[in-house]
Motif scaffolding. Structure first.
Motif, short mmCIF file in Angstrom:
data_model
loop_
_atom_site.label_atom_id
_atom_site.label_comp_id
_atom_site.label_asym_id
_atom_site.label_seq_id
_atom_site.Cartn_x
_atom_site.Cartn_y
_atom_site.Cartn_z
N GLN A 257 -10.11 -32.59 10.88
CA GLN A 257 -9.15 -32.97 11.92
C GLN A 257 -8.20 -34.05 11.41
O GLN A 257 -7.01 -34.04 11.73
CB GLN A 257 -9.88 -33.46 13.17
N PHE A 258 -8.71 -34.98 10.60
CA PHE A 258 -7.83 -35.95 9.94
C PHE A 258 -6.87 -35.22 9.01
O PHE A 258 -5.69 -35.59 8.90
CB PHE A 258 -8.66 -36.97 9.15
N PHE A 259 -7.37 -34.22 8.30
CA PHE A 259 -6.54 -33.42 7.39
C PHE A 259 -5.37 -32.81 8.15
O PHE A 259 -4.21 -32.90 7.72
CB PHE A 259 -7.41 -32.34 6.76
N VAL A 260 -5.65 -32.20 9.30
CA VAL A 260 -4.60 -31.54 10.08
C VAL A 260 -3.61 -32.56 10.64
O VAL A 260 -2.39 -32.35 10.61
CB VAL A 260 -5.22 -30.70 11.22
N TYR A 261 -4.13 -33.67 11.17
CA TYR A 261 -3.25 -34.69 11.74
C TYR A 261 -2.23 -35.16 10.72
O TYR A 261 -1.03 -35.25 11.00
CB TYR A 261 -4.09 -35.88 12.23
N PHE A 262 -2.68 -35.46 9.51
CA PHE A 262 -1.77 -35.97 8.50
C PHE A 262 -0.94 -34.87 7.86
O PHE A 262 0.12 -35.17 7.28
CB PHE A 262 -2.54 -36.77 7.45
N ALA A 263 -1.38 -33.63 7.95
CA ALA A 263 -0.54 -32.52 7.46
C ALA A 263 0.74 -32.44 8.28
O ALA A 263 1.82 -32.15 7.75
CB ALA A 263 -1.31 -31.21 7.52
N VAL A 264 0.63 -32.68 9.59
CA VAL A 264 1.83 -32.72 10.44
C VAL A 264 2.77 -33.82 9.96
O VAL A 264 3.98 -33.61 9.82
CB VAL A 264 1.44 -32.94 11.92
N LEU A 265 2.22 -35.00 9.69
CA LEU A 265 3.04 -36.09 9.21
C LEU A 265 3.63 -35.79 7.84
O LEU A 265 4.74 -36.21 7.52
CB LEU A 265 2.23 -37.39 9.17
N GLY A 266 2.88 -35.06 7.03
CA GLY A 266 3.39 -34.66 5.73
C GLY A 266 4.61 -33.78 5.82
O GLY A 266 5.50 -33.81 4.95
N CYS A 267 4.69 -33.00 6.88
CA CYS A 267 5.88 -32.16 7.12
C CYS A 267 7.06 -33.01 7.59
O CYS A 267 8.21 -32.72 7.26
CB CYS A 267 5.58 -31.09 8.16
N THR B 218 10.27 -28.53 11.21
CA THR B 218 9.72 -28.47 12.57
C THR B 218 8.82 -27.26 12.77
O THR B 218 7.84 -27.32 13.50
CB THR B 218 10.85 -28.46 13.61
N ALA B 219 9.13 -26.15 12.12
CA ALA B 219 8.31 -24.94 12.24
C ALA B 219 6.91 -25.19 11.69
O ALA B 219 5.89 -24.83 12.31
CB ALA B 219 8.97 -23.77 11.53
N ALA B 220 6.84 -25.79 10.50
CA ALA B 220 5.54 -26.05 9.89
C ALA B 220 4.75 -27.08 10.69
O ALA B 220 3.53 -26.94 10.88
CB ALA B 220 5.74 -26.54 8.46
N ALA B 221 5.43 -28.12 11.19
CA ALA B 221 4.74 -29.13 12.00
C ALA B 221 4.15 -28.52 13.27
O ALA B 221 3.03 -28.84 13.67
CB ALA B 221 5.71 -30.26 12.36
N ALA B 222 4.91 -27.60 13.91
CA ALA B 222 4.40 -26.93 15.12
C ALA B 222 3.17 -26.10 14.80
O ALA B 222 2.20 -26.07 15.57
CB ALA B 222 5.50 -26.05 15.72
N ALA B 223 3.17 -25.43 13.65
CA ALA B 223 2.03 -24.60 13.26
C ALA B 223 0.78 -25.45 13.02
O ALA B 223 -0.32 -25.10 13.46
CB ALA B 223 2.38 -23.80 12.00
#
Length: 393
Positions: free
Chosen positions: A7-17, A163-168
Motif C-alpha cells: 500500500q505504501f508502494f502504491v501511494y508513492f507510485a501516484v506521487l512518482g507520476c 494524470t492517466a497513470a496517477a488515476a490508474a
C-alpha cells in the motif's frame, strides 16, 4: 511483500507520476503561469489543513484505517480523472482540489496503521516490522511511477499520461486497501477525551512545539523545491521534459540507502544529530541549486536527496509516534499533518511562485536555503532523545 508495504508502494507510485512532472504539465501543457501554479499547489496545503485531522479522528474512534484508506484512494481517482478529461482551468482547479482533499489524509492513515500494527504484533509476541522497512517500499513505488512516465514520454506519449497513470494507481490503491490488516487500538469507552485534542496538547509541549516549528520551516522550503524544481530543470538547466523523471528517480533511488540505514544511524548519532546532519545537507543542496543552473548540478545534486527525505518524511513520523499514546496514535499524525504539513504546503508553493515570477527560479532555492538553516538551529535546541533507544534497536 506484506500488504501494508504494497500500500505504501502504491501511494508513492501516484506521487512518482505527479511530483516530477506536474508543474511542467500545468505550465507547458495547461498554460498556467508560475504564480497560478504556486496558488494551485496551495490546494494541497488547504486539503492537509482539513482532511487528515478529521479522518485520523475517525480512525482513532470509529472506523478502521483500511476502510478510510480505500475510500480516499477511490475519490482521488475521480479527481485525477477530472484532470484527465476536463477542459479549461476550471476543471484543473476542481480536479486537483478533489484529488488533494482525498489524497492528503492517506499518508497519516497509513502511518497510523503501520504503528498500530507494530504495537499489535508486539503485544501478540509476533515479529515486528520496523517503520522504515515498510516505508522504503514507498521509495520503490515512487521509482515505479516516475520511471513509467519517463518511458511513456520517451515513446512520444503526451504529458496527459501523468494524470492517466496517477488515476490508474489510485484505482489499484482502492482495490488493494481491503487486504490491509484490520488493526484497531483498544479504546476506553469510559474515557470521553477527544484523541485530536489529546494529540494537539501533546504537540504544544515546549520541545515538540519547537520541533514542529522547525519542521514547518523545512516544509516551506521543500514546498518550493518540489513545486518548482521540475520547471527549473526545463527552463534554467535546459533539460528536456522527457529526462525529468529519470533525473528525479536517480535521487529517489539513492534515498533507499539512508532509509534502510535508519537504525544504524540512530544508534550512532541519536535522533537530534541525525536531524541536524540531514537538515544541513538539505541546506547545502538548496544552496547549490540556487547558485548554479546546469545539467551537472541538476544530476549531481540528486546525490543529496536521500538525507532530505530521511529528515522530512521518515524520521519525523517515527519521532512523533514515540511521543504519542495508543489512544491518539493516528490523531498525532493527523494533527501534525494539519499544523505542519498543511500550513507548509498551503503557503510554501504560493510564496515560492511569487518569488519565481518576480526574481526567477534560483531565488526560490536561495529563500529555501535560508529557511532550512533556521530550521537546523531550532532542531538543535528542541529535539530530545526520546525514541533513540527504540528506533535504534
Amino acid at each position: 511483500m506484506r500488504p501494508l508495504s504494497f500500500q505504501f508502494f502504491v501511494y508513492f507510485a501516484v506521487l512518482g507520476c505527479i511530483v516530477p512532472y506536474f508543474t511542467v504539465y500545468l505550465v507547458e501543457w495547461r498554460g498556467l503561469t508560475e504564480a497560478q501554479t504556486g496558488l494551485l499547489y496551495g490546494f494541497h496545503g488547504l486539503a492537509v489543513l482539513v482532511s487528515p485531522v478529521v479522518l485520523t479522528l475517525f480512525a482513532d474512534t470509529k472506523l478502521a484505517n483500511r476502510m478510510l484508506i480505500g475510500g480516499c484512494f477511490g475519490v482521488s481517482a475521480v479527481g485525477m480523472a477530472a484532470l484527465l478529461f476536463g477542459q479549461g482551468v476550471v476543471w484543473v482547479v476542481v480536479g486537483y482540489a478533489v484529488f488533494r482533499m482525498a489524497y492528503s489524509p492517506i499518508m497519516s492513515l497509513e502511518d497510523g496503521l503501520a504503528f498500530a500494527d507494530q504495537h499489535d504484533r508486539a503485544e501478540r509476541g509476533v515479529a515486528v516490522t520496523p517503520y522504515h522497512a515498510t516505508r522504503v517500499w514507498g521509495t520503490y513505488g515512487f521509482l515505479a511511477g516516475s520511471l513509467s512516465i519517463y518511458v511513456a514520454l520517451a515513446w512520444g506519449v503526451s504529458l496527459a499520461v501523468v494524470t492517466a497513470a496517477a488515476a490508474a494507481w489510485c484505482g489499484l490503491g482502492l482495490i488493494h486497501a481491503w487486504r490491509l490488516p484490520a488493526v484497531a487500538e483498544v479504546r476506553d469507552e469510559a474515557n470521553e477525551a477527544v484523541p485530536t485534542l489529546d494529540a494537539a496538547r501533546r504537540l504544544m509541549t515546549p520541545r515538540l512545539l519547537g520541533f514542529c516549528v522547525a519542521m514547518l520551516l523545512l516544509m516551506l522550503a521543500a514546498g518550493g523545491y518540489y513545486a518548482f524544481y521540475p520547471l527549473w530543470l526545463v527552463r534554467d538547466a535546459g533539460v528536456s521534459e522527457k529526462w525529468i523523471g529519470l533525473i528525479v528517480a536517480t535521487g529517489v533511488a539513492l534515498e533507499i540507502v539512508p532509509i534502510l540505514a535508519l537504525r544504524w544511524l540512530v544508534r550512532r548519532l541519536g535522533v537530534r544529530l541525525l536531524l541536524l546532519g540531514t537538515t544541513a545537507i538539505m541546506a547545502l543542496r538548496l544552496a547549490w541549486l540556487a547558485s548554479d543552473a546546469s545539467v551537472f548540478t541538476a544530476v549531481a545534486s540528486q546525490l543529496l536527496h536521500g538525507p532530505m527525505v530521511l529528515a522530512v518524511h521518515v524520521v519525523a513520523p517515527v519521532y512523533l509516534n514515540h511521543h504519542a499514546e495508543p489512544s491518539y496514535r493516528s490523531s498525532m499524525q493527523g494533527v501534525y499533518s494539519m499544523a505542519v504539513l498543511g500550513v507548509g504546503a498551503l503557503i510554501g508553493p504560493a510564496i515560492a511562485g511569487w518569488i519565481a515570477e518576480g526574481w526567477g527560479l534560483p531565488a526560490v532555492f536561495a529563500y529555501a536555503t535560508a529557511l532550512t538553516v533556521v530550521a537546523a538551529v531550532l532542531m538543535g535546541v528542541s529535539v530530545d532523545r526520546q525514541g533513540d533507544r527504540e528506533i535504534g534497536e
